[in-house]
Write an enzyme that holds these catalytic residues in place. Structure first.
Site, mmCIF file in Angstrom:
data_model
loop_
_atom_site.group_PDB
_atom_site.id
_atom_site.type_symbol
_atom_site.label_atom_id
_atom_site.label_comp_id
_atom_site.label_asym_id
_atom_site.label_seq_id
_atom_site.Cartn_x
_atom_site.Cartn_y
_atom_site.Cartn_z
ATOM 1 C CE LYS A 115 -43.138 -39.958 -36.504
ATOM 2 N NZ LYS A 115 -42.229 -38.977 -37.143
ATOM 3 C CB SER A 147 -45.051 -37.559 -39.048
ATOM 4 O OG SER A 147 -43.641 -37.737 -38.982
ATOM 5 C CB SER A 196 -41.478 -35.178 -38.608
ATOM 6 O OG SER A 196 -41.972 -35.219 -39.920
#
Length: 476
Positions: A81, A157, A181
């Protein structure tokens, strides 16, 4: 065989490298070819680390040729990420301001995956600063597309990792989760995802400087893997669990607990808090419940989870109060469009006084106690990660109604993050062309129970990915 390598599970990839059936270099090149083919259509991989990955793969092959033992993830490519540090690579957080913020060292979970032989192949897209909303759209890299349907969000996310794993661009993704997320993009993209117990995996989220964040950020954010199968998720879990001197929160709890006597009790709540659930999601929960019954679990429907509304209220007020002092600066970094999601939260739930915050911290402990008692009676909880099928991109930032709808949809993820317990998202099938799934929540530090139940579901219902992206342009 090279063309098929990216399709293999992570465990099979590593076994092939360790057994000299393929080279790590071939495995990495297979994934790089897949990225070249697919990423222009889905925009999930942001900073491609092709030459770094190739060199690491060559080093792996030299070690194997020299007779060295290779790790459990030997040669397996993974994405990271954009908010998590990879040594020598910018940790951009998806923002133009941090385009050149080069990380001096790997974050602890990246280091642990590397130590097991896995190879970072690229960073993956996120909402700007992880704060611009649930949809994966960043200022620096644009929108990431759900490979099942370009008109639907991949979630966030950790949406970039979910899409990369779902389409075969990486065998594993390293995301993080403070309210869904990892689990929500797993459900939206048809892959498996793990949010661990707070303190299970070591982490270091000091990206922008030497100072640690406040208590809410320390307790709520947990790094977690995504994979196409529960078996690969378990392999990543075993590698990531442990302690690290950089994270005093990480505790030396065994990865596997004692076997529970008799059939494991599973509480089923298809509509947490009674706010409504889409028929397709309810059906997914019911299907998973039937599977677990058939697998020998003691499955029981219960009225509800503990203190849902109170927990969500406390979660919102504590996080907003901690975040408020930095909001003027963050708002400028996010820009007008990116700031709408958090801006609406700040308007709806203003920060509280120091006295009120102290009382809320007590509420936090009280809610955790109630959940501990609930999970003492029911070691596992079956419910949705999100109470609707994948929604349209940017719904949560469109207006107050959209934001409330998304906040309600992720409510079980938010509450279980607030409580700090583990959850595993696992697919259950495809409905109207979109993946559907459930999550298994467990007692603190009993990820093993969650993974075993998720494996039972997968054994009966199968694996949905890798997939080729559907037609359509990137979402705007």
């Amino acid at each position: 065989m090279r063309d098929a390598l990216w399709k293999l599970p992570a465990a099979a990839q590593a076994e092939a490298v360790r057994g000299a059936h393929v080279s790590a270099a071939e495995l990495v090149d297979s994934h790089l070819d897949r990225i070249a083919e697919v990423n222009p259509r889905v925009n999930a991989v942001t900073q491609l680390l092709a030459e770094r990955a190739r060199e690491t793969a060559r080093q792996t092959d030299r070690r194997r040729a020299a007779g060295e033992a290779l790790g459990p993830l030997a040669g397996v490519p993974f994405t990271v990420k954009e908010s998590t540090a990879v040594a020598g690579v910018p940790t951009t957080l998806g923002a133009e301001r941090f385009r050149d913020l080069v990380a001096p060292a790997d974050a602890p979970p990246v280091a642990r995956l590397r130590a097991a032989g896995a190879i970072p192949i690229g960073h993956s897209n996120i909402p700007t600063l992880i704060l611009a909303g649930m949809h994966t759209r960043s200022e620096l890299y644009g929108d990431t597309v759900n490979p099942w349907d370009g008109s639907r969000t991949p979630g966030g996310s950790s949406g970039g990792d979910a899409v990369a794993v779902a389409t075969g661009m990486a065998a594993l993704g390293l995301g993080n989760d403070s309210g869904g997320s990892v689990r929500i993009p797993a459900q939206f993209c048809g892959v498996a995802g793990l949010k661990p117990t707070t303190g299970r995996f070591p982490a270091d989220h000091r990206v922008l400087g030497p100072d640690d964040p406040g208590p809410a950020s320390q307790m709520l954010v947990t790094d977690g893997p995504l994979a196409r199968s529960v078996g690969d998720l378990r392999l990543a879990y075993e590698v990531l669990a442990g302690t690290d001197p950089r994270d005093p929160r990480a505790v030396p709890v065994p990865a596997y607990g004692e076997e529970l006597p008799g059939p494991v009790r599973v509480a089923v709540v298809a509509d947490p808090g009674g706010r409504g659930v889409h028929p397709a999601v309810r059906a997914a929960v019911e299907t998973a419940a039937d599977v677990l019954r058939d697998a020998g679990y003691d499955v029981r429907e219960v009225p509800d989870v503990p203190r849902m509304d109170e927990a969500l209220e406390a979660y919102g007020r504590i996080t907003v109060t901690e975040f408020a002092p930095t909001w003027p600066v963050v708002r400028e970094l996010l820009g007008e469009g990116g700031a709408r999601y958090i801006g609406m939260a700040m308007e709806q739930t203003p920060p509280v006084s120091a006295d009120a915050l102290m009382k809320l911290m007590g509420t936090w402990m009280s809610v955790r106690r109630s959940w501990a008692e609930f999970l003492d009676a029911y070691p596992l909880l079956l419910g949705p990660s999100f109470t609707e099928p994948p929604v349209e991109p940017g719904l949560e930032s469109r207006d107050r109604a959209g934001r409330d709808r998304v906040g309600s949809g992720m409510r079980l993820c938010s509450v279980t993050s607030f409580v700090g317990v583990p959850g595993v998202a696992v697919p259950t099938g495809v409905v109207d062309g979109l993946p559907c799934g459930v999550q298994i929540v467990g007692r603190a530090f009993r990820e093993d129970l969650c993974l075993s139940a998720a494996q039972a579901i997968e054994d009966r219902l199968g694996v949905l990915t890798p997939v080729d992206p559907c037609g359509g342009d990137r979402a705007r």
